[in-house]
Design a protein around this motif. Structure first.
Motif, PDB file in Angstrom:
ATOM      1  N   ARG A 169      49.159  26.643  43.314  1.00  0.00           N
ATOM      2  CA  ARG A 169      49.255  26.213  44.712  1.00  0.00           C
ATOM      3  C   ARG A 169      48.403  27.158  45.556  1.00  0.00           C
ATOM      4  NH1 ARG A 169      55.293  28.591  45.962  1.00  0.00           N
ATOM      5  NH2 ARG A 169      54.563  30.326  47.222  1.00  0.00           N
ATOM      6  N   MET A 170      48.188  26.784  46.775  1.00  0.00           N
ATOM      7  CA  MET A 170      47.405  27.621  47.682  1.00  0.00           C
ATOM      8  C   MET A 170      48.294  28.717  48.261  1.00  0.00           C
ATOM      9  SD  MET A 170      44.333  26.416  47.712  1.00  0.00           S
ATOM     10  CE  MET A 170      43.518  26.923  49.194  1.00  0.00           C
ATOM     11  N   VAL A 171      47.760  29.928  48.325  1.00  0.00           N
ATOM     12  CA  VAL A 171      48.442  31.034  48.983  1.00  0.00           C
ATOM     13  C   VAL A 171      47.462  31.691  49.954  1.00  0.00           C
ATOM     14  CG1 VAL A 171      50.080  31.484  47.127  1.00  0.00           C
ATOM     15  CG2 VAL A 171      47.906  32.655  47.131  1.00  0.00           C
ATOM     16  N   ARG A 172      47.985  32.219  51.017  1.00  0.00           N
ATOM     17  CA  ARG A 172      47.140  32.911  51.988  1.00  0.00           C
ATOM     18  C   ARG A 172      46.963  34.361  51.551  1.00  0.00           C
ATOM     19  NH1 ARG A 172      49.504  31.909  57.812  1.00  0.00           N
ATOM     20  NH2 ARG A 172      50.967  33.375  56.898  1.00  0.00           N
ATOM     21  N   LEU A 173      45.743  34.839  51.627  1.00  0.00           N
ATOM     22  CA  LEU A 173      45.450  36.222  51.248  1.00  0.00           C
ATOM     23  C   LEU A 173      46.281  37.200  52.074  1.00  0.00           C
ATOM     24  CD1 LEU A 173      41.553  36.101  50.898  1.00  0.00           C
ATOM     25  CD2 LEU A 173      43.265  35.929  49.085  1.00  0.00           C
ATOM     26  N   GLN A 174      46.476  36.900  53.336  1.00  0.00           N
ATOM     27  CA  GLN A 174      47.209  37.815  54.216  1.00  0.00           C
ATOM     28  C   GLN A 174      48.690  37.910  53.881  1.00  0.00           C
ATOM     29  OE1 GLN A 174      46.416  36.127  58.076  1.00  0.00           O
ATOM     30  NE2 GLN A 174      48.267  34.886  58.036  1.00  0.00           N
ATOM     31  N   ASP A 175      49.179  37.030  52.999  1.00  0.00           N
ATOM     32  CA  ASP A 175      50.585  37.074  52.579  1.00  0.00           C
ATOM     33  C   ASP A 175      50.787  37.837  51.274  1.00  0.00           C
ATOM     34  OD1 ASP A 175      51.227  35.527  54.781  1.00  0.00           O
ATOM     35  OD2 ASP A 175      51.207  33.641  53.666  1.00  0.00           O
ATOM     36  N   LEU A 176      49.701  38.261  50.632  1.00  0.00           N
ATOM     37  CA  LEU A 176      49.790  38.886  49.317  1.00  0.00           C
ATOM     38  C   LEU A 176      49.934  40.408  49.391  1.00  0.00           C
ATOM     39  CD1 LEU A 176      46.972  36.931  47.460  1.00  0.00           C
ATOM     40  CD2 LEU A 176      49.443  36.619  47.232  1.00  0.00           C
ATOM     41  N   VAL A 177      50.747  40.925  48.463  1.00  0.00           N
ATOM     42  CA  VAL A 177      50.860  42.369  48.242  1.00  0.00           C
ATOM     43  C   VAL A 177      50.244  42.622  46.870  1.00  0.00           C
ATOM     44  CG1 VAL A 177      52.432  44.316  47.939  1.00  0.00           C
ATOM     45  CG2 VAL A 177      53.000  42.487  49.573  1.00  0.00           C
ATOM     46  N   THR A 178      49.256  43.485  46.793  1.00  0.00           N
ATOM     47  CA  THR A 178      48.617  43.756  45.505  1.00  0.00           C
ATOM     48  C   THR A 178      49.518  44.642  44.651  1.00  0.00           C
ATOM     49  OG1 THR A 178      47.439  45.758  46.147  1.00  0.00           O
ATOM     50  CG2 THR A 178      46.352  43.648  46.598  1.00  0.00           C
ATOM     51  N   THR A 179      49.344  44.550  43.345  1.00  0.00           N
ATOM     52  CA  THR A 179      50.080  45.426  42.426  1.00  0.00           C
ATOM     53  C   THR A 179      49.127  46.430  41.765  1.00  0.00           C
ATOM     54  OG1 THR A 179      49.844  43.851  40.609  1.00  0.00           O
ATOM     55  CG2 THR A 179      51.849  43.696  41.946  1.00  0.00           C
ATOM     56  N   LYS A 180      47.870  46.390  42.172  1.00  0.00           N
ATOM     57  CA  LYS A 180      46.868  47.331  41.667  1.00  0.00           C
ATOM     58  C   LYS A 180      46.115  47.910  42.853  1.00  0.00           C
ATOM     59  CE  LYS A 180      46.149  44.512  37.579  1.00  0.00           C
ATOM     60  NZ  LYS A 180      45.278  43.534  36.956  1.00  0.00           N
ATOM     61  N   ARG A 181      45.932  49.193  42.827  1.00  0.00           N
ATOM     62  CA  ARG A 181      45.197  49.852  43.905  1.00  0.00           C
ATOM     63  C   ARG A 181      43.700  49.910  43.598  1.00  0.00           C
ATOM     64  NH1 ARG A 181      46.407  52.953  48.197  1.00  0.00           N
ATOM     65  NH2 ARG A 181      48.618  52.920  47.722  1.00  0.00           N
ATOM     66  N   ASN A 182      43.331  49.980  42.318  1.00  0.00           N
ATOM     67  CA  ASN A 182      41.933  50.111  41.913  1.00  0.00           C
ATOM     68  C   ASN A 182      41.433  48.828  41.283  1.00  0.00           C
ATOM     69  OD1 ASN A 182      41.764  52.883  42.656  1.00  0.00           O
ATOM     70  ND2 ASN A 182      42.923  53.383  40.819  1.00  0.00           N
ATOM     71  N   LEU A 183      40.143  48.613  41.405  1.00  0.00           N
ATOM     72  CA  LEU A 183      39.507  47.405  40.902  1.00  0.00           C
ATOM     73  C   LEU A 183      38.177  47.764  40.260  1.00  0.00           C
ATOM     74  CD1 LEU A 183      39.355  44.230  40.903  1.00  0.00           C
ATOM     75  CD2 LEU A 183      38.107  44.470  43.027  1.00  0.00           C
ATOM     76  N   ASP A 184      37.879  47.103  39.165  1.00  0.00           N
ATOM     77  CA  ASP A 184      36.593  47.260  38.503  1.00  0.00           C
ATOM     78  C   ASP A 184      35.578  46.393  39.255  1.00  0.00           C
ATOM     79  OD1 ASP A 184      34.388  47.391  36.857  1.00  0.00           O
ATOM     80  OD2 ASP A 184      35.434  46.672  35.072  1.00  0.00           O
ATOM     81  N   LEU A 185      34.618  47.012  39.900  1.00  0.00           N
ATOM     82  CA  LEU A 185      33.629  46.288  40.710  1.00  0.00           C
ATOM     83  C   LEU A 185      32.869  45.260  39.879  1.00  0.00           C
ATOM     84  CD1 LEU A 185      32.359  45.917  43.463  1.00  0.00           C
ATOM     85  CD2 LEU A 185      30.767  47.760  42.916  1.00  0.00           C
ATOM     86  N   ALA A 186      32.661  45.530  38.608  1.00  0.00           N
ATOM     87  CA  ALA A 186      31.963  44.576  37.743  1.00  0.00           C
ATOM     88  C   ALA A 186      32.722  43.253  37.657  1.00  0.00           C
ATOM     89  CB  ALA A 186      31.768  45.165  36.349  1.00  0.00           C
TER      90      ALA A 186
END
Length: 98
Positions: A29-46
């Motif tokens: 389903r569609m979710v709004r980005l502004q409603d999300l809480v991430t569970t990861k602080r770091n991201l692999d740019l690749a």
């Protein structure tokens, strides 16, 4: 801000869904980005820049709804790509935990 909050862990109980196949029964389903809480602080740019980042995985992000919050468990690169393209929403499989 892109997300509701940036987290570092999964505050909800273990749900047992690990592989894309496990998640396949959860309808997207569609979710709004502004409603999300991430569970990861770091991201692999690749992962963000890769055109085939979903080649071996699920096409949809994985979100867990728990205690009236939406936690982005998998698909941070998809969410950031959507934000960079100025899209306010993302297709995600949302597992509701009680």
């Amino acid at each position: 801000m892109i997300f509701k909050a940036v987290g570092e862990s999964r505050p909800y109980p273990e749900h047992g869904l690990v592989t894309a196949r496990d998640w396949s029964d959860v309808p997207p389903r569609m979710v709004r980005l502004q409603d999300l809480v991430t569970t990861k602080r770091n991201l692999d740019l690749a992962m963000v820049l890769s055109e085939d980042s979903t080649f071996y995985g699920d096409l949809f992000a994985h979100v867990v709804e728990w205690q009236d919050a939406l936690y982005l468990e998998d698909g941070l690169h998809r969410a950031l790509r959507a934000a960079l393209q100025q899209r306010p929403t993302l297709h995600a499989r949302v597992l509701v935990l009680h």
